[in-house]
Design a protein around this motif. Structure first.
Motif, PDB file in Angstrom:
ATOM      1  N   SER A   1       0.790  -1.229   0.000  1.00 26.29           N
ATOM      2  CA  SER A   1       0.000   0.000   0.000  1.00 26.29           C
ATOM      3  C   SER A   1       0.823   1.280   0.000  1.00 26.29           C
TER       4      SER A   1
ATOM      5  N   LYS B   1      -1.514   2.501  -2.870  1.00 27.99           N
ATOM      6  CA  LYS B   1      -2.780   2.824  -2.212  1.00 27.99           C
ATOM      7  C   LYS B   1      -3.538   3.950  -2.906  1.00 27.99           C
ATOM      8  N   ASP B   2      -2.847   4.735  -3.733  1.00 29.85           N
ATOM      9  CA  ASP B   2      -3.500   5.838  -4.430  1.00 29.85           C
ATOM     10  C   ASP B   2      -4.305   5.369  -5.640  1.00 29.85           C
TER      11      ASP B   2
ATOM     12  N   LYS C   1      -7.927  -0.518  -4.520  1.00 29.00           N
ATOM     13  CA  LYS C   1      -9.007  -0.471  -3.542  1.00 29.00           C
ATOM     14  C   LYS C   1     -10.187  -1.372  -3.885  1.00 29.00           C
TER      15      LYS C   1
ATOM     16  N   CYS D   1      -6.964  17.998   0.544  1.00 28.59           N
ATOM     17  CA  CYS D   1      -7.295  16.797  -0.220  1.00 28.59           C
ATOM     18  C   CYS D   1      -7.929  15.730   0.664  1.00 28.59           C
TER      19      CYS D   1
ATOM     20  N   PRO E   1      -9.498  12.452  -0.751  1.00 25.12           N
ATOM     21  CA  PRO E   1      -9.988  11.539  -1.790  1.00 25.12           C
ATOM     22  C   PRO E   1     -10.822  10.416  -1.197  1.00 25.12           C
ATOM     23  N   HIS E   2     -11.812   9.950  -1.975  1.00 22.72           N
ATOM     24  CA  HIS E   2     -12.686   8.875  -1.523  1.00 22.72           C
ATOM     25  C   HIS E   2     -12.558   7.617  -2.386  1.00 22.72           C
TER      26      HIS E   2
ATOM     27  N   GLN F   1      -9.544   9.694  -7.525  1.00 27.03           N
ATOM     28  CA  GLN F   1      -9.312  10.789  -6.594  1.00 27.03           C
ATOM     29  C   GLN F   1      -7.999  10.649  -5.824  1.00 27.03           C
ATOM     30  N   GLY F   2      -7.588   9.420  -5.519  1.00 26.78           N
ATOM     31  CA  GLY F   2      -6.320   9.214  -4.840  1.00 26.78           C
ATOM     32  C   GLY F   2      -5.143   9.665  -5.699  1.00 26.78           C
TER      33      GLY F   2
ATOM     34  N   ARG G   1      -2.646  12.917  -4.891  1.00 24.26           N
ATOM     35  CA  ARG G   1      -1.182  12.770  -4.836  1.00 24.26           C
ATOM     36  C   ARG G   1      -0.502  13.748  -5.791  1.00 24.26           C
TER      37      ARG G   1
ATOM     38  N   GLU H   1      -1.961  17.321   1.948  1.00 20.19           N
ATOM     39  CA  GLU H   1      -2.216  15.935   2.323  1.00 20.19           C
ATOM     40  C   GLU H   1      -2.265  15.867   3.848  1.00 20.19           C
TER      41      GLU H   1
ATOM     42  N   ASN I   1      -6.740  12.576   6.956  1.00 19.39           N
ATOM     43  CA  ASN I   1      -8.085  12.181   6.518  1.00 19.39           C
ATOM     44  C   ASN I   1      -8.897  11.543   7.645  1.00 19.39           C
TER      45      ASN I   1
END
Length: 453
Positions: free
Chosen positions: A163, A176-177, A182, A368, A370-371, A375-376, A380, A391, A394
């Protein structure tokens, strides 16, 4: 006038983030003299009265509102690609016949990248085709790298242990972005990924991006696709018709409120058309915004919570008092006008690509959060490539929120981001007014006309 003999058929999927740039492209090409037909789903339909120069034709793809509301983009896309082929083929055959009678020509079919099955229809009917990519070029590049990983290992998604690792050749993106990291329905994803990457539209790809933002990613994609790429964005800046395509009615009262706020003093808070907070998170956001003591314009979309007024009344007086003094809450805002307003100094965003481009175009830095989807990747890019995005953890807790808001709106970190954002704004405007995007748009028009001589 010569171009009016050439009709373009544009085909968007029924999602706000995809429909908006497609309509912006439609209006742009109409201003270049082309006749435009927009073939769209029978629900989540655009309002034709907002675009009087375009012809709209609804088609039934057999998708229900319940299916769409599931928000499972991979499954929806797979179903859409299966069910759209027959009605679209029938529609295009009919359009070709009508065009022949009126001495027009279907010069090109332009379809959204999600609807890859249209490639086969266009080829069968011998129609020139182009694909509009409504995400960043960098995000599209991640699909290719996922495909290479799939070929090498035979499996997706990636292991959780990866990740925080950087993706080879895509630094500073982490695994992970990526959208593909995901998702759990990997079998459907793999099938969609292979089919999407196999598409090679005869006239190339249109990207809603700017060369100055994604030069390296565009360079790599040209080698991957080996067809022409036209980075003509931001589409909201080149479209001469700025009529709304929003599914939700925009509340312009917030503009009057902004008029009474100091320059760069307002944080605009909006998670776009799909992402949302639950009631507990909304309460933490309210506390965080109140404790930050910053001015804020907050969009709480219909359906996010049953009764906003009742929820507000349940908050402590200190919070409701701060909201009344420092805040403005609306159901939906005219985002383009909000971000262009001199009072707005920051944007708390889900980092959808349309929102990202709109913010960059106005020199507004971003918090930022992102969901899903692309968006990730966008977050980034904002935080580690263009360095105009904050960043943070979250973690939706009031102290974390207060800290993030103050960092962007008060601290030197935020001021430096604002300076970099202003520099990017100027570069983007130069690209649109006579630079790379301007040239790419002219090249796009010439490409369509040249194949139809």
């Amino acid at each position: 006038m010569e171009n009016q003999r050439h009709r373009l058929v544009l085909i968007p999927p029924p999602f706000q983030g995809h429909l908006t740039p497609m309509l912006q492209l439609a209006n742009t090409l109409q201003s270049k003299g082309f006749s435009i037909t927009v073939a769209h789903a029978h629900f989540n339909s655009p309002d034709p009265s907002n675009h009087p120069n375009l012809l709209f034709l609804p088609l039934s793809y057999g998708l229900s509102d319940t299916h769409i509301s599931s928000k499972n983009i991979v499954d929806i896309s797979a179903t859409l690609n299966t069910k759209c082929v027959s009605p679209l083929k029938e529609f295009l055959v009919d359009q070709i016949a009508k065009a022949n009678i009126s001495h027009e020509k279907i010069a090109c079919v332009i379809y959204d990248g999600l609807m890859h099955s249209i490639d086969l229809v266009a080829r069968e009917l011998k129609l020139p085709s182009m694909v509009l990519r409504t995400t960043s070029a960098t995000n599209v590049l991640t699909y290719y790298h996922a495909f290479v990983h799939l070929q090498r290992t035979g499996c997706l998604p990636f292991q959780d242990s990866k990740s925080l690792e950087l993706v080879p050749e895509l630094e500073p993106l982490r695994f992970k972005d990526l959208l593909i990291f995901k998702l759990t329905n990997s079998d459907v994803l793999q099938q969609q990924l292979v089919k999407t990457l196999a598409v090679r539209p005869s006239l190339g790809f249109i990207f809603n991006t700017v060369d100055c933002l994604e030069e390296q990613s565009l360079y790599q994609l040209r080698h991957v696709y080996k067809v022409r790429l036209f980075p003509i964005g931001p589409l909201h800046m080149i479209a001469e018709d700025s009529s709304s395509s929003s599914f939700v009615e925009e509340d312009y009262s917030c503009i009057a409120w902004l008029n009474n706020q100091a320059r760069k003093s307002v944080l605009y808070v909006s998670l776009g058309s799909i992402a949302s907070w639950d009631e507990k998170e909304l309460t933490e956001v309210a506390w965080g915004l109140a404790n930050s003591k910053q001015n804020f314009l907050w969009v709480i979309r219909p359906g996010t919570i049953d009764d906003v007024s009742e929820w507000l009344q349940s908050l402590p007086e200190d919070v409701t008092g701060a909201i009344a003094k420092k805040g403005c809450i609306v159901k939906w805002a005219p985002q383009g006008e909000v971000l262009a307003h001199q009072a707005v100094g920051g944007f708390w965003s889900h980092c959808g690509w349309n929102s990202t481009l709109e913010s960059l175009s106005e020199g507004v830095p971003i918090i930022c959060q992102p969901h899903f989807g692309d968006q990730g990747v966008n977050a980034r890019l904002l935080s580690h490539v263009w360095k105009v995005g904050l960043e943070w953890s979250n973690i939706i807790e009031r102290d974390e929120i207060e800290s993030a808001v103050r960092r962007l709106m008060e601290d030197s970190e935020g001021k430096e981001m604002r300076q970099r954002a202003l520099k990017l704004k100027n570069e983007i405007r130069l690209a649109v007014q006579g630079g790379s995007s301007y040239d790419a748009l002219n090249g796009l028009v010439k490409s369509i006309l040249s194949v139809n001589l």
